[in-house]
Design a protein around this motif. Sequence first.
Motif, PDB file in Angstrom:
ATOM      1  N   UNK A  43       0.814  -1.219   0.000  1.00  0.00           N
ATOM      2  CA  UNK A  43       0.000   0.000   0.000  1.00  0.00           C
ATOM      3  C   UNK A  43       0.847   1.268   0.000  1.00  0.00           C
ATOM      4  N   UNK A  44       2.159   1.124   0.173  1.00  0.00           N
ATOM      5  CA  UNK A  44       3.018   2.301   0.221  1.00  0.00           C
ATOM      6  C   UNK A  44       2.997   3.094  -1.076  1.00  0.00           C
ATOM      7  N   UNK A  45       2.876   2.409  -2.218  1.00  0.00           N
ATOM      8  CA  UNK A  45       2.829   3.144  -3.474  1.00  0.00           C
ATOM      9  C   UNK A  45       1.562   3.998  -3.547  1.00  0.00           C
ATOM     10  N   UNK A  46       0.462   3.469  -3.040  1.00  0.00           N
ATOM     11  CA  UNK A  46      -0.766   4.270  -2.975  1.00  0.00           C
ATOM     12  C   UNK A  46      -0.586   5.448  -2.032  1.00  0.00           C
ATOM     13  N   UNK A  47       0.063   5.206  -0.902  1.00  0.00           N
ATOM     14  CA  UNK A  47       0.319   6.282   0.056  1.00  0.00           C
ATOM     15  C   UNK A  47       1.169   7.380  -0.593  1.00  0.00           C
ATOM     16  N   UNK A  48       2.200   6.982  -1.330  1.00  0.00           N
ATOM     17  CA  UNK A  48       3.042   7.962  -2.018  1.00  0.00           C
ATOM     18  C   UNK A  48       2.208   8.757  -3.014  1.00  0.00           C
ATOM     19  N   UNK A  49       1.368   8.082  -3.787  1.00  0.00           N
ATOM     20  CA  UNK A  49       0.529   8.771  -4.771  1.00  0.00           C
ATOM     21  C   UNK A  49      -0.397   9.788  -4.104  1.00  0.00           C
ATOM     22  N   UNK A  72       7.611  13.339   3.067  1.00  0.00           N
ATOM     23  CA  UNK A  72       7.138  12.000   3.430  1.00  0.00           C
ATOM     24  C   UNK A  72       7.076  11.102   2.196  1.00  0.00           C
ATOM     25  N   UNK A  73       6.594  11.637   1.090  1.00  0.00           N
ATOM     26  CA  UNK A  73       6.535  10.864  -0.152  1.00  0.00           C
ATOM     27  C   UNK A  73       7.940  10.477  -0.611  1.00  0.00           C
ATOM     28  N   UNK A  74       8.876  11.405  -0.482  1.00  0.00           N
ATOM     29  CA  UNK A  74      10.255  11.125  -0.874  1.00  0.00           C
ATOM     30  C   UNK A  74      10.871  10.044   0.016  1.00  0.00           C
ATOM     31  N   UNK A  75      10.633  10.136   1.316  1.00  0.00           N
ATOM     32  CA  UNK A  75      11.167   9.152   2.270  1.00  0.00           C
ATOM     33  C   UNK A  75      10.676   7.742   1.910  1.00  0.00           C
ATOM     34  N   UNK A  76       9.371   7.611   1.700  1.00  0.00           N
ATOM     35  CA  UNK A  76       8.803   6.294   1.376  1.00  0.00           C
ATOM     36  C   UNK A  76       9.306   5.820   0.011  1.00  0.00           C
ATOM     37  N   UNK A  82      10.525   3.020  -4.891  1.00  0.00           N
ATOM     38  CA  UNK A  82       9.384   3.367  -5.753  1.00  0.00           C
ATOM     39  C   UNK A  82       9.733   4.679  -6.449  1.00  0.00           C
ATOM     40  N   UNK A  83      10.094   4.590  -7.728  1.00  0.00           N
ATOM     41  CA  UNK A  83      10.655   5.732  -8.423  1.00  0.00           C
ATOM     42  C   UNK A  83       9.659   6.472  -9.323  1.00  0.00           C
ATOM     43  N   UNK A  84       8.454   5.958  -9.440  1.00  0.00           N
ATOM     44  CA  UNK A  84       7.493   6.499 -10.409  1.00  0.00           C
ATOM     45  C   UNK A  84       7.163   7.977 -10.190  1.00  0.00           C
ATOM     46  N   UNK A  85       7.160   8.425  -8.968  1.00  0.00           N
ATOM     47  CA  UNK A  85       6.746   9.806  -8.674  1.00  0.00           C
ATOM     48  C   UNK A  85       7.903  10.712  -8.249  1.00  0.00           C
ATOM     49  N   UNK A  86       9.141  10.238  -8.356  1.00  0.00           N
ATOM     50  CA  UNK A  86      10.267  11.024  -7.865  1.00  0.00           C
ATOM     51  C   UNK A  86      10.379  12.390  -8.524  1.00  0.00           C
ATOM     52  N   UNK A  87      10.258  12.468  -9.833  1.00  0.00           N
ATOM     53  CA  UNK A  87      10.380  13.756 -10.522  1.00  0.00           C
ATOM     54  C   UNK A  87       9.300  14.727 -10.033  1.00  0.00           C
ATOM     55  N   UNK A 113      14.941  16.770 -10.549  1.00  0.00           N
ATOM     56  CA  UNK A 113      13.808  16.301 -11.357  1.00  0.00           C
ATOM     57  C   UNK A 113      14.223  16.205 -12.823  1.00  0.00           C
ATOM     58  N   UNK A 114      14.936  17.225 -13.311  1.00  0.00           N
ATOM     59  CA  UNK A 114      15.385  17.217 -14.702  1.00  0.00           C
ATOM     60  C   UNK A 114      16.277  16.006 -14.972  1.00  0.00           C
ATOM     61  N   UNK A 115      17.251  15.771 -14.108  1.00  0.00           N
ATOM     62  CA  UNK A 115      18.182  14.655 -14.299  1.00  0.00           C
ATOM     63  C   UNK A 115      17.462  13.311 -14.234  1.00  0.00           C
ATOM     64  N   UNK A 116      16.521  13.189 -13.313  1.00  0.00           N
ATOM     65  CA  UNK A 116      15.751  11.954 -13.211  1.00  0.00           C
ATOM     66  C   UNK A 116      14.979  11.702 -14.505  1.00  0.00           C
ATOM     67  N   UNK A 117      14.299  12.737 -14.996  1.00  0.00           N
ATOM     68  CA  UNK A 117      13.533  12.591 -16.239  1.00  0.00           C
ATOM     69  C   UNK A 117      14.441  12.373 -17.442  1.00  0.00           C
TER      70      UNK A 117
END
Length: 161
Positions: A43-49, A72-76, A82-87, A113-117
Amino acid sequence: MRIGILSILLSILNFGWALGQVEQVDSLKQLLDTKFAVSNSPRDTLRVNILVEAATLSLRVNPTASLAYSKEALRISIQRSYRAKLAKIYNNTGTVFRLKGDYEKAIEFHQKAFEFDQNRNDRRGMALSLNNIGNIHYSKGELDQAISFYTRSLSIRQDID
């Protein structure tokens, strides 16, 4: 007279928009406090979202809360790989720092964010981050640098479309 009425109307519309944002954030916070209160790997991915959405909605209404949601989202995300939302997290964090006037930290996060993308070849994300960096230079009164970043962002967007 017309300008005064227009100003009042825009203020009312802006207040209504902000109130709507606050209500949406409150609903997301309630979800976080009840259904997602306990960290649970699947459920952590849902929490991050949810945290990312709350951070995005509260950017201009409550930047301090937005920063807390992003942290908090970054920590989780890092903890669970879970890299989907990092940028998005980096860009939200950078925007908060820009709004608070901490331009160096803002650039740091938008650059992340730029480097990640860039590593994912997400051209839309790259263009967004460059535009955000342009906004920082604009806020600082560094118009030549702002135009340079805006031009790079526009060039990428034109290549996409």
